[in-house]
Motif scaffolding. Structure first.
Motif, PDB file in Angstrom:
ATOM      1  N   GLY A  84      45.257  40.166  51.594  1.00 12.68           N
ATOM      2  CA  GLY A  84      45.205  40.455  50.466  1.00 12.68           C
ATOM      3  C   GLY A  84      46.486  40.609  49.469  1.00 12.68           C
ATOM      4  O   GLY A  84      46.347  40.394  48.441  1.00 12.68           O
ATOM      5  N   ILE A 143      36.965  41.272  49.290  1.00 11.81           N
ATOM      6  CA  ILE A 143      37.228  41.028  47.757  1.00 11.81           C
ATOM      7  C   ILE A 143      37.145  42.189  46.837  1.00 11.81           C
ATOM      8  O   ILE A 143      37.847  42.488  45.873  1.00 11.81           O
ATOM      9  N   ASP A 176      39.568  44.879  47.550  1.00  4.66           N
ATOM     10  CA  ASP A 176      41.168  44.258  47.133  1.00  4.66           C
ATOM     11  C   ASP A 176      41.234  44.585  45.650  1.00  4.66           C
ATOM     12  O   ASP A 176      42.414  44.723  45.060  1.00  4.66           O
ATOM     13  N   ASN A 177      40.173  44.371  44.992  1.00  5.03           N
ATOM     14  CA  ASN A 177      40.390  44.435  43.408  1.00  5.03           C
ATOM     15  C   ASN A 177      39.642  45.560  42.842  1.00  5.03           C
ATOM     16  O   ASN A 177      39.279  45.597  41.561  1.00  5.03           O
ATOM     17  N   SER A 235      38.807  36.502  41.788  1.00 11.79           N
ATOM     18  CA  SER A 235      38.805  36.818  42.970  1.00 11.79           C
ATOM     19  C   SER A 235      37.144  36.681  43.684  1.00 11.79           C
ATOM     20  O   SER A 235      37.165  36.182  44.607  1.00 11.79           O
ATOM     21  N   GLN A 236      36.303  37.018  43.059  1.00 17.90           N
ATOM     22  CA  GLN A 236      35.015  36.905  43.535  1.00 17.90           C
ATOM     23  C   GLN A 236      34.407  35.786  43.441  1.00 17.90           C
ATOM     24  O   GLN A 236      33.919  35.092  44.349  1.00 17.90           O
ATOM     25  N   SER A 286      36.445  33.012  43.920  1.00 17.64           N
ATOM     26  CA  SER A 286      37.144  32.188  44.863  1.00 17.64           C
ATOM     27  C   SER A 286      36.159  32.066  46.134  1.00 17.64           C
ATOM     28  O   SER A 286      36.491  30.896  46.688  1.00 17.64           O
TER      29      SER A 286
END
Length: 753
Positions: A399, A555, A558-559, A570-571, A573
């Motif tokens: 992350g 994810i 992490d966010n 991020s999602q 990715s």
């Protein structure tokens, strides 16, 4: 002694602890760089490297074809300078480096390679030379630019503002706050006490509290492997204050000051409004002597934070000053900055702001080699000096890394040193490539021959390609097989597969890890890694649904506190990759060490067994097999759409093919009548929504329908319980693939089984 005799003062709020998570780089740090590849002198020769040996290593990199594989940097580590500065400048040690470093740089550049050097942010280098860059950043930056340096590794042995390895232990006075005993708040010029708040420790781990003392404050030392790198790494005291009227208030703190680990003298204090998100300056930031701290407040509620984040802020500012000096010496320079403070100040939190990589632990070996002696390495150890000690920490730090951040650095490769057999070497190489670690060879390259076992490991193009993939995503651990050990025969050897929805720091090597690394062009790599000293019987497997579920969960974690746009990126990715996974008929698999290829139609990858210390690393393509004719393909798509449409419309005819147009209309009706509870009053929006009913392409229609309804109707209203994620917000554009996957997940279509 350095010209600087106290920590740098904050010149910008950007260096404050509260800005560590904002994602913004400092001092014009360049982004978008892949992990560095090259050769470093330390593991091979320690401080006994020479100009002649360095030139020989550069020759070998070209002759062995390593340059073409991406190994470009030739780096001098400790032991190359005179032990004292000459007229304030760094100088070559003539017995080992008879020429100016620019001569060596010219030789290396002439080979098509890049030149790297070494220093320390303290007063001395680790081997003792009193030529550290502290207080000499400007002149050293000029020297490095003049010499043609392309890479700079900067250590942390004699750092003045921390109790580093060889610096004065009394420097703990900077690292830790005083031991707080009580806090009282008064109206200025009055004995009227406003409150004596209860000290609030938000940390949960008992060991963290005991380390700093019952009322201690500070940043956890990450040099060793004992503690996870995840979660809260610094302790504050936070208390609430209700100011009854506008006026000047004084804060009186009773505290014990010292110069020992856990109790220092440096104090930071902020008074903030709990409703405001903006970062405010420190009200107090310096050595504390018991004085009252005054501030002007309006009537209302406030949060008082008592802390000491100087351990991290000082280190960040020191590396930042060096980077700023390089920028001043050469505004267009492309020097890579390798932060080597051994994880001491938790650089995973701030390293991306100024560095291209950051060491996560102390050295991977203390038994370095010399000419004729390859040195010693270990597979496992209780401290940092092993492959698995470094891996166990780095593998859960994905992350923190990325193409626009930088890279976690579990230290140099030990391939070719005594203590590791060829199986361990292959696994070591695989781990570092999957984790996007810098690939710095640390052996005497004259011992390597093209085609031999060592060469076949360090020159495996397919494995190197994982490390250098342009997507720049560190692998995630998606599953762990843990093996029980017990006194009775029934418990011994039992295995449990655990999906890693949350990252866990695991130091017990009696396990098999499964890592998944997204790659460009809709591919992934999967590594099965046996960390134990025993052969492990499987089967070991991971399904595509396992991968998707774990990635989305991690994810999301992490966010949680990131801006909406960062969340969406991020999602996306992994959803972009998963879109190909969803539509594919089979998995195309290549073993990256054996070259074996096969097709897998079960949407899961499995291996039967793993030898001790061994790995199996597979490249997965999401492509149609090419054996299915058009009619079969259309029938399968129709069946998939029927599963979805029947979830939306239970009255849909049970027989006959499903057309994309039918699915589009059903989705439109669902969105209009069920999700969008408020009536549509905007006529333009209603007109656009009505026109969508005749669109013929399912994926385009799904996208267009949603684009209409996010315009003020679905902004903050609808959440999907399966993922806990908000669907959309604002008027953002959502790519077709992401939209399709969101809809499919909403209706729990079982295509990923």
């Amino acid at each position: 002694m350095p010209k600087q005799n106290e920590p740098l003062k904050h010149t910008s709020l950007a260096y404050h602890f509260d800005y560590f998570t904002n994602g913004q780089v400092l001092e014009k740090k360049k982004k978008g760089k892949l992990p560095v590849m090259g050769w470093n002198s330390w593991n091979a020769f320690g401080s006994n490297n020479t100009e002649e040996l360095t030139m020989a290593m550069a020759d070998c990199m070209v002759e062995l074809g390593l340059k073409e594989l991406g190994y470009r940097y030739v780096v001098l580590d400790d032991g190359c300078y005179l032990p004292e500065r000459v007229n304030g400048r760094l100088a070559n040690e003539p017995a080992k480096f008879p020429h100016d470093f620019s001569v060596l740089a010219e030789y290396i550049h002439g080979k098509g390679l890049k030149f790297g050097m070494y220093n320390d942010i303290g007063t001395n280098l680790c081997a003792g030379a009193a030529v550290g860059t502290c207080g000499h950043e400007e002149e050293d930056a000029r020297s490095y630019v003049d010499w043609g340096v392309d890479f700079l590794k900067v250590d942390n042995c004699y750092y003045l503002w921390d109790n580093a390895t060889f610096s004065d232990a009394a420097n703990a006075k900077y690292v830790y706050a005083p031991r707080i005993q009580s806090v009282k708040v008064f109206l200025q010029n009055s004995d009227r006490e406003i409150s004596e708040p209860v000290l609030n420790f938000s940390i949960e781990e008992d060991e963290f509290v005991s380390l700093f003392g019952e009322n201690g404050i500070g940043t956890y030392d990450g040099t060793g492997p004992e503690r996870t790198p995840l979660g809260k790494q610094a302790q504050e005291i936070e208390l609430s204050l209700s100011a009854p009227e506008e006026g000047t208030y004084r804060i009186e703190i009773a505290a014990v000051c010292d110069e020992i680990v856990g109790c220092g003298s440096w104090l930071q204090l902020k008074v903030e409004s709990p409703e405001e998100d903006s970062v405010v300056p420190y009200l107090y930031d310096g050595f504390y002597h018991g004085e009252a701290i005054s501030c002007r407040l309006e009537k209302g509620s406030y949060r008082i934070r008592i802390m000491n984040h100087r351990r991290q802020e000082n280190t960040l500012m020191s590396y930042g000053k060096l980077l700023a000096s390089l920028n001043e010496a050469s505004p267009d320079h492309d020097i890579l900055l390798s932060i080597c403070e051994w994880g001491k100040t938790q650089p995973q939190n701030w390293g991306y702001k100024v560095g291209d990589s950051w060491r996560i632990l102390n050295d991977i070996t203390f038994q370095v080699g010399s000419e004729g002696n390859p040195g010693n390495a270990a597979w496992t150890s209780d401290y940092t000096t092993s492959v698995t000690s470094q891996y166990n920490k780095a593998v859960i730090m994905d992350g923190f890394a990325g193409i626009d951040k930088g890279w976690n650095d579990p230290d140099m490769l030990m391939i070719g040193m005594n203590g590791l057999d060829m199986t361990m070497n292959r696994t070591h190489m695989t781990m570092w490539c999957m984790m996007n670690a810098p690939l710095m060879l640390g052996l005497d390259l004259r011992r390597v021959k093209k085609g031999d076992e060592i060469y076949s490991i360090i020159a495996n193009k397919q494995i190197i390609a994982l490390n250098q993939d342009s997507l720049g995503m560190q692998a995630k651990r998606v599953a762990v097989y843990r093996f029980a050990k017990g006194n009775d025969s029934e418990a011994d050897g039992k295995v449990q597969k655990i999906l890693c929805f949350e990252r866990e720091y695991i130091r017990d090597n009696n396990r098999v890890d499964i890592l998944v690394k997204p790659l460009e062009n809709d591919r992934i790599a999967i590594s099965f890694i046996n960390l134990s000293d025993e052969k492990k019987e499987g089967p070991f497997f991971v399904s595509m649904k396992d991968i998707y579920d774990v990635f989305m969960a991690q994810i999301k974690n992490d966010n949680q506190d990131s801006p909406e746009e960062e969340k969406r990126i991020s999602q996306l990715s992994f959803q972009l990759i998963n879109s190909k996974l969803f539509w594919s008929d089979c998995l195309h698999v290549t073993n990256l060490w054996t070259g074996e290829t096969y097709e897998e139609k079960q949407k899961r990858v499995e291996i039967k067994e793993l030898l001790s210390h061994d790995q199996v690393t597979l490249l997965i393509y999401f492509e149609q097999s090419g054996t299915e004719d058009k009619t079969d393909k259309e029938n399968k798509e129709s069946d998939q759409m029927r599963v979805l449409i029947e979830k939306i419309d239970p009255h849909f005819p049970k027989e006959g093919p499903v057309l994309r147009k039918q699915l589009a209309k059903a989705l439109h009706a669902f969105v209009r009548d069920i999700l969008c509870v408020p009536d549509i009053t905007d006529q333009e929006t209603l007109k656009e929504a009505t026109e969508l009913k005749d669109l013929y392409d399912c994926r385009t229609c799904v996208n267009d329908i949603m684009q209409v309804y996010v315009r003020g109707i679905m902004k903050e209203k609808h959440y999907f319980p399966e993922t806990g994620m908000k669907l959309f917000g604002g008027n953002e554009e959502v790519p077709d693939d992401e939209m399709t996957m969101t809809i499919l997940n909403l209706f729990d279509v079982p295509f990923l089984q």
